[in-house]
Design a protein around this motif. Structure first.
Motif, short mmCIF file in Angstrom:
data_model
loop_
_atom_site.label_atom_id
_atom_site.label_comp_id
_atom_site.label_asym_id
_atom_site.label_seq_id
_atom_site.Cartn_x
_atom_site.Cartn_y
_atom_site.Cartn_z
N ALA A 170 84.10 113.39 23.33
CA ALA A 170 85.38 112.82 23.80
C ALA A 170 85.13 111.54 24.60
O ALA A 170 85.90 110.58 24.52
N GLN A 171 84.04 111.52 25.35
CA GLN A 171 83.74 110.38 26.22
C GLN A 171 83.27 109.17 25.43
O GLN A 171 83.68 108.04 25.67
N ARG A 254 95.88 117.09 24.91
CA ARG A 254 96.31 115.97 25.76
C ARG A 254 95.26 114.86 25.77
O ARG A 254 95.41 113.86 26.47
N SER A 255 94.18 115.10 25.06
CA SER A 255 93.11 114.13 24.87
C SER A 255 92.49 113.61 26.17
O SER A 255 92.44 112.40 26.40
N PRO A 256 92.00 114.50 27.00
CA PRO A 256 91.31 114.02 28.21
C PRO A 256 90.00 113.32 27.82
O PRO A 256 89.11 113.95 27.25
N ARG A 257 89.87 112.03 28.15
CA ARG A 257 88.71 111.25 27.71
C ARG A 257 87.44 111.65 28.45
O ARG A 257 86.34 111.31 28.02
N ASP A 258 87.62 112.32 29.61
CA ASP A 258 86.43 112.66 30.38
C ASP A 258 86.03 114.13 30.20
O ASP A 258 85.22 114.66 30.95
N LEU A 259 86.63 114.81 29.22
CA LEU A 259 86.29 116.22 28.99
C LEU A 259 86.06 116.48 27.50
O LEU A 259 86.99 116.43 26.69
N SER A 260 84.80 116.78 27.14
CA SER A 260 84.51 117.30 25.80
C SER A 260 84.51 118.81 25.91
O SER A 260 84.19 119.37 26.97
N CYS A 261 84.88 119.49 24.84
CA CYS A 261 85.02 120.93 24.95
C CYS A 261 84.91 121.59 23.59
O CYS A 261 85.61 121.22 22.66
N GLY A 357 80.41 134.46 14.39
CA GLY A 357 81.66 134.14 15.05
C GLY A 357 82.31 132.90 14.47
O GLY A 357 81.97 132.46 13.36
N ILE A 358 83.25 132.36 15.24
CA ILE A 358 83.99 131.17 14.80
C ILE A 358 83.85 130.11 15.88
O ILE A 358 84.05 130.40 17.07
N MET A 359 83.49 128.90 15.47
CA MET A 359 83.31 127.82 16.43
C MET A 359 84.39 126.77 16.21
O MET A 359 84.72 126.45 15.07
N ILE A 360 84.94 126.28 17.32
CA ILE A 360 85.95 125.22 17.23
C ILE A 360 85.46 124.05 18.08
O ILE A 360 85.19 124.21 19.28
N GLU A 361 85.35 122.88 17.45
CA GLU A 361 84.94 121.67 18.17
C GLU A 361 86.12 120.69 18.16
O GLU A 361 86.71 120.43 17.11
N SER A 362 86.43 120.15 19.33
CA SER A 362 87.55 119.20 19.41
C SER A 362 87.03 117.78 19.16
O SER A 362 85.95 117.41 19.61
N LEU A 363 87.84 117.01 18.45
CA LEU A 363 87.47 115.62 18.15
C LEU A 363 88.39 114.63 18.85
O LEU A 363 88.59 113.52 18.39
N HIS A 364 88.96 115.07 19.98
CA HIS A 364 89.86 114.16 20.70
C HIS A 364 89.06 113.05 21.38
O HIS A 364 87.83 113.15 21.53
N GLY A 365 89.77 112.01 21.79
CA GLY A 365 89.13 110.95 22.58
C GLY A 365 88.43 109.90 21.75
O GLY A 365 88.93 109.43 20.73
N PHE A 379 85.55 112.00 9.14
CA PHE A 379 86.34 113.07 9.75
C PHE A 379 86.87 112.73 11.13
O PHE A 379 87.48 113.57 11.78
N ARG A 380 86.62 111.51 11.62
CA ARG A 380 86.92 111.22 13.03
C ARG A 380 88.39 111.37 13.38
O ARG A 380 88.75 111.56 14.52
N HIS A 381 89.27 111.27 12.37
CA HIS A 381 90.70 111.38 12.68
C HIS A 381 91.25 112.80 12.58
O HIS A 381 92.43 113.03 12.78
N ALA A 382 90.38 113.76 12.25
CA ALA A 382 90.80 115.17 12.30
C ALA A 382 90.96 115.57 13.77
O ALA A 382 90.43 114.91 14.67
N ALA A 383 91.69 116.67 14.00
CA ALA A 383 91.89 117.10 15.39
C ALA A 383 90.73 118.01 15.85
O ALA A 383 90.25 117.88 16.98
N PHE A 384 90.33 118.93 14.98
CA PHE A 384 89.28 119.90 15.35
C PHE A 384 88.40 120.18 14.12
O PHE A 384 88.82 119.98 12.99
N ASN A 385 87.21 120.69 14.40
CA ASN A 385 86.35 121.21 13.34
C ASN A 385 86.27 122.73 13.55
O ASN A 385 85.82 123.18 14.60
#
Ligand SMILES: Cc1cc2nc3c(=O)[nH]c(=O)nc-3n(C[C@H](O)[C@H](O)[C@H](O)COP(=O)(O)OP(=O)(O)OC[C@H]3O[C@@H](n4cnc5c(N)ncnc54)[C@H](O)[C@@H]3O)c2cc1C
Length: 469
Positions: A170-171, A254-261, A357-365, A379-385
């Motif tokens: 995200a950063q 909300r696309s926090p630029r300082d938080l990857s998650c 399990g199932i992994m979800i990676e956010s691509l916001h920011g 894939f950069r414009h997708a929301a999540f992986n």
């Protein structure tokens, strides 16, 4: 040359499994290499042919542990002379097992792991076999980072060529967005340099197009100053898991630029759902609102989020090497609606037993900032992986586990961003349509033309393959 309708990843030369090279040929290779040659009789052969995924059990005719660019060119020559298939091994983590082939030659880069940092220019140059531990240790000595992967034993080049999602996405964006130059040995043995001024089209292809064009001997990355983060893990169990998942989705949307998650959904030993959230916050706030929102969900059973040196954050996620069987399948998605999250929870129950399990990676920011023509990653414009990670030990469960991963990916498909998956996580049996969809038709077409220029005979086909035009 391969049939463009098929994907050669699916063991094209399985018939070569028992191929044996003569002592004379092996000696010839030994004398030509500065590095070492590991043949099937060598004591280290079994360790050297194995990688991260215990499901992969291939027996190459020879492993060439290369020491430099000349060795790689020699290895290509040798495969031509002996009509051998080639696999390229960086960190050996590819879940499809692209690091090894049956009866062929493995170009093993594990002796090429040097990382040099120029702190004034904020550039790091990594050799083709460096791992993220090599890289992060070298750059953190100067308080610098590039956004890499979350497991430090993974190969820097293998991960970067496929895109690269991690604790700082995200950063700063994708790992491949930080590649500013590379030296590549193409299958005809030529050394090609790529940067913004020279062979810029190859640089574009290396930013997401995988190991299709040649063996990267060295790659240069842009760096950012960063030493401390607020990171670690939050663990939720039972009824609170659904609410925590919804909260995670709402926070990152909300696309926090300082938080990857990223999050991992699994079952514990009592088959109760658990959710692990791995935040990585780099902003100025000592107690940021985004983390307070995640922490306030009922069902939080463990809070291990704290100030960490970046190198410690890079050790928060770890996984057994070479012990478990893995089959991964997933989709980039446009959104993560409640309906999809409920579906994932239902699919989790169908899994029945840990450790998958199932992994979800956010691509916001920041991934969204990069100029699209700057790199091939599609894939950069997708929301999540969203990835179903089947992980198991007992070979008798192979078909049941593979079935679970496939069915889970199928359940995600209605929300798919493009129909494609993440090439870094794909198995070898993915149809070429999924690889094409991962890039989009226009980019795939351009990648095929690039492949035609640098590897017209598709010598490098053990990857998520882009057949030449
Ligand atoms: C435990 C684990 C954690 C992971 N975490 C992340 C993550 O956080 N983020 C993420 O984006 N991905 C992640 N991945 C996926 C990973 O990025 C890919 O599997 C990648 O291919 C691994 O690279 P490697 O060098 O370790 O693997 P290898 O199996 O050695 O290499 C895979 C392929 O990459 C290419 N390659 C590697 N090195 C070179 C080179 N020098 N020149 C040319 N081609 C080369 C070749 O085609 C090779 O076959 C993870 C995988 C695992 C197993």
């Amino acid at each position: 040359m391969m049939n463009p309708k098929s994907n050669l990843n699916a063991d094209p030369q399985a018939g070569n499994r028992g191929r044996v090279l003569s002592d004379k040929s092996l000696d010839e290779l030994r004398h030509s290499l500065a590095g070492t040659v590991i043949d099937p009789a060598a004591p280290e052969y079994d360790t050297a042919r194995r990688g991260f995924n215990a499901l992969i059990n291939r027996r190459p005719a020879v492993i060439a542990r290369c020491k430099n660019a000349d060795d790689i060119a020699v290895a290509f020559d040798f495969t031509r002379a002996h009509n051998l298939e080639i696999a390229v091994r960086g960190g050996g983590h590819n879940p499809a097992g692209h690091y090894v082939c049956d009866g062929g030659l493995v170009i093993d880069l594990s002796l090429m792991r040097n990382v040099e940092v120029n702190p004034e220019a904020r550039i790091a140059r990594a050799q083709g076999g460096a791992t993220w531990l090599d890289f992060d240790s070298a750059t953190q000595a100067f308080g610098l980072v590039t956004p890499g992967g979350v497991v430090v034993s993974t190969g820097v080049v293998g991960l970067s060529l496929g895109g690269g999602i991690g604790h700082l996405t995200a950063q700063y964006g994708l790992t491949c967005d930080h590649i500013i130059g590379a030296d590549v040995i193409t299958p005809d043995g030529t050394l090609v340099h790529a940067d913004a001024d020279e062979n810029a089209d190859l640089l574009w292809g290396l930013r997401g197009g995988g190991g299709n064009f040649g063996v990267v001997t060295q790659v240069a990355f842009r760096l950012h100053p960063l030493q401390e983060v607020i990171g670690g893990r939050l663990l939720y169990r039972g009824a609170g898991v659904r609410e925590a998942l919804l909260r995670y989705r709402d926070v990152v949307e909300r696309s926090p630029r300082d938080l990857s998650c990223q999050v991992s959904l699994a079952l514990d030993e009592s088959l109760v759902p658990i959710l692990e959230i791995n935040p990585c916050y780099t902003g100025p706030d000592a107690n940021p609102e985004t983390l307070r929102m995640l922490r306030s969900v009922p069902g939080l059973i463990q809070d291990e989020v704290r100030n960490l040196p970046f190198l410690d954050q890079q050790r928060v996620i770890d996984t057994a090497y070479g012990e478990n069987r893995h089959y991964w399948k997933g989709h980039f998605v446009r959104e993560l609606p409640d309906e999809l999250l409920d579906e994932l929870l239902r699919r989790l129950v169908a899994l029945d037993r840990p450790p998958g399990g199932i992994m979800i990676e956010s691509l916001h920011g920041a991934p969204k900032d990069a100029d699209a023509p700057a790199g091939a990653a599609g894939f950069r414009h997708a929301a999540f992986n969203v990835s179903a990670l089947a992980v198991w030990r007992d070979p008798s469960r192979d078909s049941e586990q593979i079935h679970w991963a496939r069915e889970t990916a199928l359940a995600v498909e209605p929300w798919s961003f493009s129909g494609g998956g993440y090439i870094n996580y794909m198995q070898a049996d993915e149809p070429i349509e999924r690889v094409r969809a991962a890039f989009g038709a226009e980019t795939f077409d351009r990648l095929q033309k690039l492949k035609q220029r640098y590897d017209p005979h598709n010598i490098l086909h053990r990857n998520q393959n882009i057949p030449p035009r």
